[in-house]
Design a protein around this motif. Structure first.
Motif, PDB file in Angstrom:
ATOM      1  N   PRO A  22      -1.724  15.116   4.556  1.00 46.04           N
ATOM      2  CA  PRO A  22      -0.571  14.932   5.447  1.00 46.04           C
ATOM      3  C   PRO A  22      -0.723  15.766   6.701  1.00 46.04           C
ATOM      4  N   GLY A  23      -0.104  15.312   7.773  1.00 51.26           N
ATOM      5  CA  GLY A  23      -0.160  16.083   9.012  1.00 51.26           C
ATOM      6  C   GLY A  23       0.028  15.192  10.222  1.00 51.26           C
ATOM      7  N   PRO A  24       0.122  15.795  11.392  1.00 54.21           N
ATOM      8  CA  PRO A  24       0.415  15.040  12.613  1.00 54.21           C
ATOM      9  C   PRO A  24      -0.675  14.060  13.018  1.00 54.21           C
ATOM     10  N   GLU A  25      -1.910  14.258  12.532  1.00 54.70           N
ATOM     11  CA  GLU A  25      -3.005  13.382  12.937  1.00 54.70           C
ATOM     12  C   GLU A  25      -3.223  12.224  11.971  1.00 54.70           C
ATOM     13  N   THR A  26      -2.408  12.147  10.896  1.00 55.95           N
ATOM     14  CA  THR A  26      -2.575  11.064   9.912  1.00 55.95           C
ATOM     15  C   THR A  26      -1.272  10.298   9.701  1.00 55.95           C
ATOM     16  N   VAL A  27      -0.380  10.370  10.673  1.00 56.56           N
ATOM     17  CA  VAL A  27       0.951   9.782  10.519  1.00 56.56           C
ATOM     18  C   VAL A  27       0.897   8.259  10.455  1.00 56.56           C
ATOM     19  N   ARG A  28       0.090   7.642  11.309  1.00 54.98           N
ATOM     20  CA  ARG A  28       0.113   6.181  11.411  1.00 54.98           C
ATOM     21  C   ARG A  28      -0.494   5.490  10.186  1.00 54.98           C
ATOM     22  N   TYR A  29      -1.536   6.081   9.627  1.00 53.58           N
ATOM     23  CA  TYR A  29      -2.180   5.453   8.467  1.00 53.58           C
ATOM     24  C   TYR A  29      -1.710   6.055   7.146  1.00 53.58           C
ATOM     25  N   GLY A  30      -1.253   7.282   7.183  1.00 60.38           N
ATOM     26  CA  GLY A  30      -0.769   7.930   5.969  1.00 60.38           C
ATOM     27  C   GLY A  30      -1.798   8.853   5.356  1.00 60.38           C
ATOM     28  N   GLY A  31      -1.304   9.802   4.546  1.00 63.34           N
ATOM     29  CA  GLY A  31      -2.190  10.796   3.957  1.00 63.34           C
ATOM     30  C   GLY A  31      -2.228  10.806   2.450  1.00 63.34           C
ATOM     31  N   ASN A  32      -1.522   9.880   1.779  1.00 60.76           N
ATOM     32  CA  ASN A  32      -1.508   9.865   0.318  1.00 60.76           C
ATOM     33  C   ASN A  32      -2.752   9.202  -0.259  1.00 60.76           C
ATOM     34  N   THR A  33      -3.153   9.653  -1.449  1.00 65.53           N
ATOM     35  CA  THR A  33      -4.342   9.117  -2.099  1.00 65.53           C
ATOM     36  C   THR A  33      -4.001   7.838  -2.872  1.00 65.53           C
ATOM     37  N   PRO A  34      -5.025   7.106  -3.359  1.00 65.65           N
ATOM     38  CA  PRO A  34      -4.880   5.679  -3.685  1.00 65.65           C
ATOM     39  C   PRO A  34      -3.776   5.287  -4.661  1.00 65.65           C
ATOM     40  N   CYS A  35      -3.010   4.309  -4.219  1.00 66.86           N
ATOM     41  CA  CYS A  35      -2.045   3.617  -5.069  1.00 66.86           C
ATOM     42  C   CYS A  35      -1.663   2.317  -4.381  1.00 66.86           C
ATOM     43  N   ILE A  36      -1.878   1.211  -5.080  1.00 67.61           N
ATOM     44  CA  ILE A  36      -1.552  -0.113  -4.561  1.00 67.61           C
ATOM     45  C   ILE A  36      -0.675  -0.821  -5.576  1.00 67.61           C
ATOM     46  N   GLU A  37       0.371  -1.457  -5.090  1.00 71.90           N
ATOM     47  CA  GLU A  37       1.276  -2.219  -5.948  1.00 71.90           C
ATOM     48  C   GLU A  37       1.154  -3.697  -5.619  1.00 71.90           C
ATOM     49  N   MET A  38       0.974  -4.508  -6.661  1.00 69.59           N
ATOM     50  CA  MET A  38       1.005  -5.952  -6.497  1.00 69.59           C
ATOM     51  C   MET A  38       2.165  -6.489  -7.322  1.00 69.59           C
ATOM     52  N   GLN A  39       3.045  -7.241  -6.684  1.00 66.45           N
ATOM     53  CA  GLN A  39       4.116  -7.926  -7.394  1.00 66.45           C
ATOM     54  C   GLN A  39       3.756  -9.404  -7.426  1.00 66.45           C
ATOM     55  N   VAL A  40       3.502  -9.888  -8.629  1.00 63.17           N
ATOM     56  CA  VAL A  40       2.974 -11.232  -8.814  1.00 63.17           C
ATOM     57  C   VAL A  40       3.856 -11.982  -9.804  1.00 63.17           C
ATOM     58  N   ASP A  41       4.504 -13.035  -9.331  1.00 62.36           N
ATOM     59  CA  ASP A  41       5.322 -13.893 -10.187  1.00 62.36           C
ATOM     60  C   ASP A  41       6.318 -13.093 -11.029  1.00 62.36           C
ATOM     61  N   PHE A  68       0.841  -1.201   0.000  1.00 61.33           N
ATOM     62  CA  PHE A  68       0.000   0.000   0.000  1.00 61.33           C
ATOM     63  C   PHE A  68       0.877   1.252   0.000  1.00 61.33           C
ATOM     64  N   TRP A  69       0.706   2.086  -1.031  1.00 59.65           N
ATOM     65  CA  TRP A  69       1.477   3.325  -1.149  1.00 59.65           C
ATOM     66  C   TRP A  69       0.621   4.559  -0.896  1.00 59.65           C
ATOM     67  N   GLY A  70      -0.692   4.433  -1.044  1.00 64.28           N
ATOM     68  CA  GLY A  70      -1.625   5.514  -0.757  1.00 64.28           C
ATOM     69  C   GLY A  70      -2.965   4.908  -0.396  1.00 64.28           C
ATOM     70  N   VAL A  71      -3.550   5.325   0.736  1.00 70.29           N
ATOM     71  CA  VAL A  71      -4.757   4.664   1.236  1.00 70.29           C
ATOM     72  C   VAL A  71      -5.905   5.634   1.501  1.00 70.29           C
ATOM     73  N   ARG A  72      -5.699   6.920   1.250  1.00 77.64           N
ATOM     74  CA  ARG A  72      -6.723   7.939   1.499  1.00 77.64           C
ATOM     75  C   ARG A  72      -7.592   8.160   0.273  1.00 77.64           C
ATOM     76  N   GLY A  73      -8.793   8.653   0.527  1.00 79.43           N
ATOM     77  CA  GLY A  73      -9.662   9.054  -0.563  1.00 79.43           C
ATOM     78  C   GLY A  73      -9.802  10.558  -0.632  1.00 79.43           C
ATOM     79  N   SER A  74     -10.275  11.036  -1.775  1.00 80.35           N
ATOM     80  CA  SER A  74     -10.706  12.422  -1.989  1.00 80.35           C
ATOM     81  C   SER A  74      -9.575  13.434  -2.111  1.00 80.35           C
ATOM     82  N   ILE A  75      -8.731  13.544  -1.098  1.00 83.06           N
ATOM     83  CA  ILE A  75      -7.646  14.524  -1.153  1.00 83.06           C
ATOM     84  C   ILE A  75      -6.544  14.095  -0.190  1.00 83.06           C
ATOM     85  N   ALA A  76      -5.303  14.364  -0.572  1.00 84.49           N
ATOM     86  CA  ALA A  76      -4.190  14.038   0.312  1.00 84.49           C
ATOM     87  C   ALA A  76      -4.302  14.851   1.598  1.00 84.49           C
TER      88      ALA A  76
END
Length: 299
Positions: free
Chosen positions: A22-41, A12-20
């Motif tokens: 960032p800030g002190p209250e979103t450090v643990r889950y992250g503030g970037n918008t959607p991007c998922i990488e799958m490495q398969v075979d 998981f590289w970005g897990v937020r919706g709507s708008i990025a």
């Protein structure tokens, strides 16, 4: 054989919706918008190009040249705004196969990504990118074969339309179902089809039921779902692990901790998506998850 062959990992590289957000209250889950990488075979599949794509691109610079397959659910800003800042796309010798279903107005994914980089929206056009960009228009329900990997898609319930994806490989499966709104009286058959018996279902749970049905600020018609509906789908589709995804930018770390606790009470094998997490499905590392803190947990 490459060390990445015979493996199926999800990062998981970005897990937020709507708008990025960032800030002190979103450090643990992250503030970037959607991007998922799958490495398969040994193949790299990327789903959506939100601001998390920029971070993924930085991590890829030590691996040049690279080839990857980018699948877009749709072209709302939070899912494409990382593309102009994806450094590997500017480097000659890299190759990116780009997939997306045409918009309701007929605009292809190539046109939509091109348009966001035109003046006055961006200083340089997409043609400045030196990587080999191969655009592919997807039909709804079409299956894409990448070696032994099969990528399926189905239409979701979202304003302007979006598609969900399912990745299948050697008996393993992962469903990526974001930007979809549940129906009031029945489960969406397309969602159930994508999620059926999946090892992992990544699901758009932007809201709580209370927020969704709020009399003061209803979210009905906004195109997103709730964690309570995610649990219903996971149970009905016999999903092994549920991943709550597309977190609302107003939900801080403590709020998401609480959602995770509630969701786990109803579906114990639930995970709240966090930037940096890696889920291992296939190969010698199968059966565990690596959290950002490098803690291994049972899937």
């Amino acid at each position: 054989m490459s060390s990445t062959q015979n493996l199926f990992t999800i990062q998981f590289w970005g897990v937020r919706g709507s708008i990025a957000c960032p800030g002190p209250e979103t450090v643990r889950y992250g503030g970037n918008t959607p991007c998922i990488e799958m490495q398969v075979d040994g193949k790299r599949l990327i789903f959506d190009g939100g601001t998390g794509l920029r971070v993924l691109g930085q991590s890829m610079l030590s691996q040049m040249p690279v080839e990857a397959h980018l699948f877009f659910t749709h072209s709302h800003w939070d899912h494409i705004q990382g593309v102009p800042f994806f450094i590997p796309a500017f480097i000659k010798g890299n190759c990116f196969h780009i997939y997306g279903a045409p918009a309701p107005n007929g605009a292809t994914i190539e046109k939509r990504l091109t348009d966001q980089m035109l003046h006055p929206n961006f200083p340089v056009p997409i043609r400045i990118m030196q990587a080999d960009l191969k655009f592919n228009d997807l039909e709804l329900g079409e299956k894409v074969e990448i070696g032994e990997i099969t990528v399926e898609n189905a239409l979701l319930n979202h304003p302007g339309e979006a598609v969900g994806y399912r990745v299948n490989w050697r008996g393993y499966s992962a469903a990526y179902i974001t930007d979809t709104e549940h129906f009031p009286d029945t489960l969406d058959k397309n969602v159930l089809q994508l999620a059926h018996n999946a090892d992992v279902m990544i699901y758009d749970a932007t809201y709580t039921d209370e927020e969704y049905h709020s009399k003061a600020s209803s979210k009905v018609g906004w195109g997103h779902s709730t964690w309570q509906e995610a649990v219903k789908v996971a149970k009905a589709a016999n999903v092994k692990k549920l991943v709550i995804f597309h977190h609302d930018p107003l939900h801080n770390d403590d709020f998401l901790d609480h959602v995770g606790e509630q969701a786990c009470e109803q579906f114990p094998n639930t995970l709240m998506a966090r930037e940096g997490q890696i889920i291992h499905l296939g190969g010698s590392a199968a059966g565990h998850l690596v959290a950002p803190e490098e803690v291994k947990l049972t899937v």
